[in-house]
Design an enzyme around this catalytic site. Sequence first.
Site, short mmCIF file in Angstrom:
data_model
loop_
_atom_site.label_atom_id
_atom_site.label_comp_id
_atom_site.label_asym_id
_atom_site.label_seq_id
_atom_site.Cartn_x
_atom_site.Cartn_y
_atom_site.Cartn_z
CD GLU A 1 -8.46 23.70 -1.88
OE1 GLU A 1 -9.48 24.42 -1.92
OE2 GLU A 1 -7.63 23.67 -2.82
CD GLN B 1 -19.03 30.56 0.13
OE1 GLN B 1 -19.92 31.38 0.22
NE2 GLN B 1 -18.71 29.98 -1.02
CB THR B 2 -12.09 32.99 2.16
OG1 THR B 2 -12.94 32.65 3.25
CG2 THR B 2 -11.11 34.07 2.59
CE1 TYR C 1 -13.03 23.27 -4.70
CE2 TYR C 1 -12.47 23.57 -2.38
CZ TYR C 1 -12.15 23.70 -3.72
OH TYR C 1 -10.95 24.24 -4.08
CG ASP D 1 -14.97 26.35 -7.30
OD1 ASP D 1 -15.27 25.96 -8.44
OD2 ASP D 1 -14.09 27.21 -7.10
CB THR E 1 -23.94 36.52 4.54
OG1 THR E 1 -22.54 36.55 4.27
CG2 THR E 1 -24.67 36.04 3.31
#
Length: 362
Positions: free
Chosen positions: A48, A53-54, A131, A149, A312
């Site tokens: 997890e 974000q992957t 999460y 998520d 980003t």
Amino acid sequence: MKQAETGSKVEMADKIFVKKLLSWNKKENRRKMPWKGEKNPYKIWLSEIILQQTRVEQGLKYYENFITAFPNIQALANAPEEKVFKLWEGLGYYSRCRNIITTARHICKDLGGKFPTDHNSLLQLKGIGPYTAAAIASFAYNLPFSVLDGNVFRILSRIFDIETPIDSTHGKKEFSKLAQEVLPLKRAGEYNQAIMDFGALICKPVPECSLCFFKEHCMAFALGKQLLLPVKEKKITIKERWLNYVVVKYNSEIAVHQRKGQDIWQQLFEFSLIETRERYTANQILQLFEKEFGISEYKVQDTQIETTQKLTHQLIHFRFITISLPRKQAVPHCNWVPLKNIKELAFPQSLKKFAETYLYTL
DNA sequence: TAAGCGTGGCC
DNA sequence: TGGCCAAGCTT
């Protein structure tokens, strides 16, 4: 969603959705991942964190490498930090790596080496937020906590036509409440895995509505709004910066520096750096280098290598200037590392690529 | 609390 | 091709 619709209609839709989702999951969902069905909280946790974000495809190899290198939490807790960072190299968001080290050591030192078995204790751990706590609690212990998520935001916003921005504080609360209401309490683990698979395979950002078991009930589908949901309100601003690396060599040693502070790439290694707010010429950079590093006796080997990397929130321009010293001397903030040992250190991806392409071949 | 943190794939 | 996105979290 309109206020009047938060009553029985939604509850009905909930029940149908859960029933159809679990049925789809059992009969048609063929998605396989090494951590799926896993009950070992250490392995669930590791997967997890890696997947935050992957993309699954990107994280897969890292998960396998980590499990091989560190089969249990004791192995991770006892490992040298540099070895853990080297394994994380290239995956990004390096605070995750710092956090798994901290948490592994905390669990081994203070919690008897056993993962917490309740949701609230999980939330206390570094790197574990809402999460991940829900994921571990539901997958490992089947505790009734819904994951929220990117998939779940997208799915719920479409099913119920909710235009509340998902990146607002209010939106997070609203979706969190709804997600928990939809959750079938006794099948939390199964449901959480199923809804994320559904988001990854069917209700994707560009959705496969023709394949969807729920299109007859989906409000976004009825309104043709699939591509307009979920709504985000925040615009990201991109900062531009110029990282001019003066790669200092002496024979087959390189001066390297470990990044600290609040900036990107904390704890990763780099070369001696001159950062500027615009593009400088090689001569200007070397002038600054001489002044800031107190080094004036050197031979320039190469000034040509330039590349960029998009993060980003940042557009980074790299410039690599390789110089060699006639005699060994201290380079401020740097340590001398033999070229052959550079591979053992974790570098940002762009620097790693530079080293592989130009440095090892010099 | 809003801003910031990496990388790679997609269209 | 450049902007968006991907199993979020911390400060």
